[in-house]
Scaffold this motif. Structure first.
Motif: not given
Length: 797
Positions: A567-576
């Protein structure tokens, strides 16, 4: 100690003196209570004008009192409060007769430290902060209330923590919320502060309470008590920072029936910003990524609460409690990316803009019945509860390349997102209490809790044909089920100056979650035992020491923690998420010392907590420059330190100063050799109110949190300051309050994440600075009860 407080008008010198006499007995054993100190105070003063001590037969006599009216109020540690009506003392002694004190060792009686209102109640098992009339929270939310409580912290994302640990259970009216930290924070942000009566902090809960929450319990008690008759109030507030609210409450009680309802509206459009600077050490030559985002949410929130109570018989009570909240958000978020070379020269600029709506609905309902047997203290109660929550809405996203001056060059990506979050809980509990000996009670019970949590994310990208095609790498359907069946037993008692409590809770938990997008299912079932113990000893009438222990658990039951789909707000910062996370188990020990002298009460509580399989946030970066946040169990985490609270009351000044200091040592070598930490943290909070006159008072709140080392980095220090002034009018029926919120604009959270491959600094801020003016009006009067009786036989009260 038993305290008899008296209010009397000043009379001429030389009037024949009178007195007050009586006898204090234990209601259960009908035996005298010797050694009870009886103090009598004059009107509007803390000065003691008379004192006596009960003898071996429990009898006491206070002499030398000037004739006048006295209000007699008797309290004793380990016994329920006892009140009698107004007493008129003439030249002769007034006989109060037999005062029978009911032993309530189970409740672990608190010590009140305010003369007129018990703003702070410090007890062996919990501290209670009465906030129903606190100017610094007027016009705000329940989160503003929590920010006034020692050892409690609320961060910029509205995540609540206790003693620096976010693994705390937040209860509403004694019932744990099934909402997860982010959802719970948003819910508390939409609960008006005027609906909150008091906050209880329970660092070491007993076996009676749910063991979830390794840091303890914070219980938010809403206003639901109803005086006889019809009463109500209206509140309205507006602020220069875009915040506004209004509310109304109405209560009615007559004979066997009591009703209470409230409605609150809250509008909030305060923006948030975040600045990130990442040093890409994994690249040669070195580069930097500079991000700045602004998030604007326009929230409109409606909250309804209601309660009803009915006495079916003299021994049976039926109750119903309801809470409903609806929130609609119009949200926009803009992120600008600036790429810099090793000399900090600008090489590339892009942005990502999103807009959407979010609709949230919450329902919490409970129906309960209580039966009191003929024997005092012999009770049976049962409660059925249902909680429903739904949240979600569409979002549209567009990304653009920009020139170095910020001019648009073209659209690089367009997408749509539809998210859904739907947790729910059904629970049933029954509690049984019975005295088994003089001063000893048995308590046992059952609770079944059945949780369901469903989240879904549908992401679609604009393709070359002009249609939107699913992005399967960012499509998730996560279903979590958890059933917990628990039984507990407790013994509580008092022998002389010693109060004690011991209990055991046994639970069987079964967990299952399913990730539909990858056709994966995880199952787990386990049994757990949670002992608890507390002993409190009264060294004298003003000093108490205690020792307590409890075992706690924190289950990873959140999609954010478990869902492996990014899940992410932008493609350079993800949460998994990490589906292999294990529950945290904590053993908590606490020692307490409490001393009261006149206008002050001091409480000092050293503590030690050892957590096994502590869940920690881990950040990594890949060769494409994408930062991923995930979670892992570290082997152990030890936290030891102490809390200190000094509460002061007087004719004009009242309030408290609290501080918490602790050392944290974690062993994370099972995750990474350089992840373990040894760190020290401390925080302080002061809340002072000064009564300028009978109708004007001012209050100030100051909070400081020192900088602290955490896993993979550091968190900078934080400060917060609020000021409020209140004018009371119309015999206290109308009050006007002016709050100065964050006058020094310090609502920032700064931190640094350090890794061999990158260094990330962040600065997050929320624009809460402003002035808020609120008006509150109470109307109606309670029915007149028998407030006075004739103790002199002359027809006067």
């Amino acid at each position: 100690m038993v305290l008899v407080s008296a209010w009397l008008p000043g009379l001429a010198q030389g009037t024949p003196a009178g007195g007050v006499r009586g006898q204090v007995l234990n209601s259960a054993s009908n035996t005298p209570l010797p050694g009870i100190v009886v103090n009598v105070s004059a009107l509007g003063s803390q000065a003691i004008v008379g004192r006596a001590t009960s003898g071996a037969d429990g009898a006491f006599r206070v002499t030398g009192l000037t004739p006048g009216r006295y209000h007699v109020h008797i309290r004793a540690l380990g016994y329920a409060p006892w009140d009698n009506p107004t007493v008129l003392v003439a030249s002769a002694n007034v006989d109060l007769g037999t005062v029978r004190l009911v032993n309530v060792a189970l409740e672990l009686e608190s010590v009140a430290v305010t003369a007129k209102r018990q703003d702070v109640q410090l007890a062996p098992d919990r501290n209670t902060y009465v906030v129903r009339d606190m100017p610094t929270a007027k016009g705000g939310s329940a989160l503003d209330v929590l920010r006034t409580v020692p050892a409690v912290d609320v961060d910029i994302d509205n995540v609540v923590s206790l003693r620096g640990n976010s693994g705390v259970t937040v209860q509403i009216n004694g019932r744990p919320s099934p909402l997860k930290p982010a959802q719970l924070g948003d819910f508390l942000a939409q609960l008006p502060a005027d609906m909150v009566d008091k906050v209880e902090v329970i660092p070491n809960p007993s076996a009676r309470d749910d063991p979830t929450g390794v840091a303890g319990i914070i219980n938010i008690v809403l206003k639901e008590e109803v005086d006889a008759g019809t009463t109500g109030g209206i509140t309205a507030a507006g602020a220069t920072n875009g915040q506004a609210n209004a509310g109304v409450n109405l209560g009615y009680a007559h004979r066997a029936l009591s009703l209470y309802g409230s409605y609150g509206f809250l509008r909030d459009r305060r923006p948030r910003s975040e600045a990130l600077l990442r040093e890409n050490d994994y690249l040669t030559p070195l580069t930097y990524l500079d991000e700045f985002s602004t998030r604007i949410q326009q929230r409109r929130i409606h909250t309804l609460t209601g309660s009803a109570g009915y006495k079916l018989t003299g021994h049976d009570d039926l109750s119903l409690e309801l809470l409903y909240s609806s929130r609609h958000d119009d949200e926009s978020n803009g992120i600008t990316y600036r790429t810099l070379d090793a000399t900090h020269a600008l090489t590339n600029v892009a942005d990502r803009l999103s807009s959407g709506t979010n609709q949230e609905n919450d329902f919490d309902g409970a129906i309960g019945i209580k039966h009191a047997f003929a024997d005092k203290g012999h009770k049976l109660s049962a409660e059925l509860r249902a909680v429903r929550h739904s949240e979600g809405g569409p979002t549209v996203v567009a990304a653009h390349d920009l020139s170095l001056t910020g001019a648009p060059l073209g659209t690089t990506e367009q997408e749509t997102q539809q998210n859904l979050e739907r947790p729910e809980e059904n629970s049933l509990k029954a509690d049984y209490i019975r005295p088994v000996a003089s001063g000893v009670r048995l308590e046992t019970g059952y609770k079944g809790s059945f949780d369901r949590f469903h989240t879904a994310l549908d992401t679609r990208l604009l393709d070359a044909a002009g249609g939107y095609a699913p992005d399967l790498s960012r499509t998730s359907d996560f279903v979590y089920r958890q059933d917990v069946n628990a039984v507990y037993g407790m013994l509580t008692g008092q022998r002389g100056k010693l109060q004690w409590q011991g209990g055991l809770r046994a639970e069987h938990a079964s967990m299952q979650f399913h990730v539909a997008s990858v056709s994966t299912q995880f199952d787990n079932a386990y049994n757990s035992i949670f002992p608890s113990a507390l002993a409190a000893y009264n060294l004298d009438d003003a000093t108490q020491v205690k020792l307590s222990y409890s075992a706690r658990i924190r289950r990873p039951d959140d999609a954010d923690l478990l869902d492996p789909i990014p899940h992410f707000v932008d493609p350079l910062n993800l949460s998994r998420g990490n589906p292999s996370l294990k529950p945290e188990h904590t053993n908590a020990f606490e020692i307490g010392f409490q001393h009261s002298t006149g206008k002050t009460t001091l409480q000092v509580s050293p503590f030690f907590r050892r957590t096994l399989d502590a869940v920690r946030t881990i950040r990594t970066i890949d060769s494409a420059g994408v930062t991923t946040r995930t979670f892992a169990n570290v082997a152990t985490s030890d936290s030891y330190g102490g809390d200190a609270t000094l509460a002061v009351n007087g004719t004009r000044l009242s309030g408290f100063v609290g501080t918490s200091a602790f050392r944290q040592v974690s062993n994370a070598t099972n995750v990474a050799p350089d992840l373990s930490i040894r760190t020290f943290g401390w925080r302080a909070r002061a809340n002072a109110a000064y009564r300028v006159s009978n109708t004007v008072d001012v209050q100030a709140l100051f909070t400081y949190q020192a900088a602290m080392t955490v896993e993979q980095g550091t968190n900078a220090s934080r400060t917060q300051f609020n000021l409020a002034a209140r004018q009371k009018l119309m015999q206290d029926q109308l009050s006007l309050t002016l709050r100065v919120i964050d006058p020094f604009n310090t609502s920032h959270e700064r931190g640094t994440t350090t890794d061999p491959r990158f260094t990330l600094t962040s600065d997050r801020a929320r624009a809460i600075r402003g002035l808020l003016l609120s008006a509150s009006w109470t109307f109606g009067k309670p029915e007149k009860g028998k407030d006075t009786i004739d103790l002199n036989g002359d027809g006067t009260p």
